[in-house]
Design a protein around this motif. Structure first.
Motif, short mmCIF file in Angstrom:
data_model
loop_
_atom_site.label_atom_id
_atom_site.label_comp_id
_atom_site.label_asym_id
_atom_site.label_seq_id
_atom_site.Cartn_x
_atom_site.Cartn_y
_atom_site.Cartn_z
N ARG A 109 53.75 49.83 37.26
CA ARG A 109 54.61 48.74 37.77
C ARG A 109 53.95 48.09 38.99
N ALA A 110 53.43 48.90 39.88
CA ALA A 110 52.82 48.36 41.11
C ALA A 110 51.55 47.55 40.77
N LEU A 111 50.77 48.00 39.80
CA LEU A 111 49.57 47.25 39.40
C LEU A 111 49.97 45.93 38.75
N ASN A 112 51.02 45.97 37.94
CA ASN A 112 51.51 44.74 37.33
C ASN A 112 51.98 43.75 38.41
N GLU A 113 52.64 44.27 39.43
CA GLU A 113 53.08 43.38 40.52
C GLU A 113 51.86 42.76 41.21
N HIS A 173 50.78 38.94 42.14
CA HIS A 173 50.38 38.48 43.48
C HIS A 173 49.04 37.75 43.43
N GLU A 174 48.11 38.25 42.62
CA GLU A 174 46.80 37.59 42.54
C GLU A 174 46.93 36.22 41.88
N LEU A 175 47.77 36.13 40.85
CA LEU A 175 47.98 34.83 40.20
C LEU A 175 48.74 33.88 41.12
N GLU A 176 49.63 34.45 41.93
CA GLU A 176 50.33 33.65 42.93
C GLU A 176 49.33 33.10 43.95
N GLY A 191 54.80 38.81 35.91
CA GLY A 191 56.02 38.45 36.63
C GLY A 191 56.09 36.95 36.89
N ALA A 192 57.18 36.51 37.50
CA ALA A 192 57.38 35.09 37.82
C ALA A 192 56.58 34.73 39.07
N ILE A 193 56.09 33.50 39.10
CA ILE A 193 55.32 33.01 40.25
C ILE A 193 56.13 31.94 40.97
#
Ligand code: FEO
Length: 167
Positions: free
Chosen positions: A10-14, A18-21, A73-75
């Protein structure tokens, strides 16, 4: 090799989000610099955005390599306007400092779980964050020296336009 724990997955997915954000924030800065006719700074931000997609993909691939499941996730919508070039680069630096904190927390989690492959993968990011903060911080300091107007700004813009892609 043990599977990724659900918590670490889950943390890696988050972190992918963040990187895409980050890519999205830098693309917004690129658009701002294009609108200011500071094409060198726009180029710098465009490459930065591309690098961030690369960072996201490193983690994306790692999760898959470990038989985890990627979940995007959503950006958030990034800002449209900035007060000045200095304001944009200060926000870029602050953003990188936030990302460094997130990477450090991820590393702590991998360490708590004795997930050595994740620790090794994250070491690349720890090194990269040193570079990321350094490069944004240098531009902030140069912009402070120059002020927001005049020939110095155009010279710096030209210099930043020479940034090469890492790949
Ligand atoms: Fe992917 Fe700029 O940190």
């Amino acid at each position: 090799m043990p599977a990724l724990s659900k918590k670490l997955e889950r943390a890696l997915n988050e972190q992918i989000t963040h990187e895409l954000e980050s890519a999205y924030v830098y693309l917004a800065m690129c658009a701002y610099f294009e609108a200011q006719n500071l094409r060198g700074m726009a180029h710098w931000m465009r490459l930065q955005a591309q690098e961030e997609v690369g960072h996201a993909m490193k983690i994306f691939d790692f999760i898959n390599d470990r038989n985890g499941r990627v979940e995007l996730g959503a950006i958030e919508k990034p800002p449209v306007e900035f007060k000045s070039p200095l304001d944009a680069f200060q926000k870029a630096l602050a953003h990188e400092q936030k990302i460094t904190g997130l990477i450090n927390k991820l590393y702590d989690l991998a360490d708590d779980e004795d997930d050595y492959p994740t620790e090794v993968m994250l070491q690349w990011f720890i090194d990269e964050q040193v570079e990321e903060e350094k490069s944004a911080g240098e531009v902030v300091e140069q912009l402070k020296l120059i002020g927001t107007q005049g020939a110095g700004l155009l010279i710096l813009d030209k210099h930043l336009g020479e940034r090469k892609s890492e790949d």
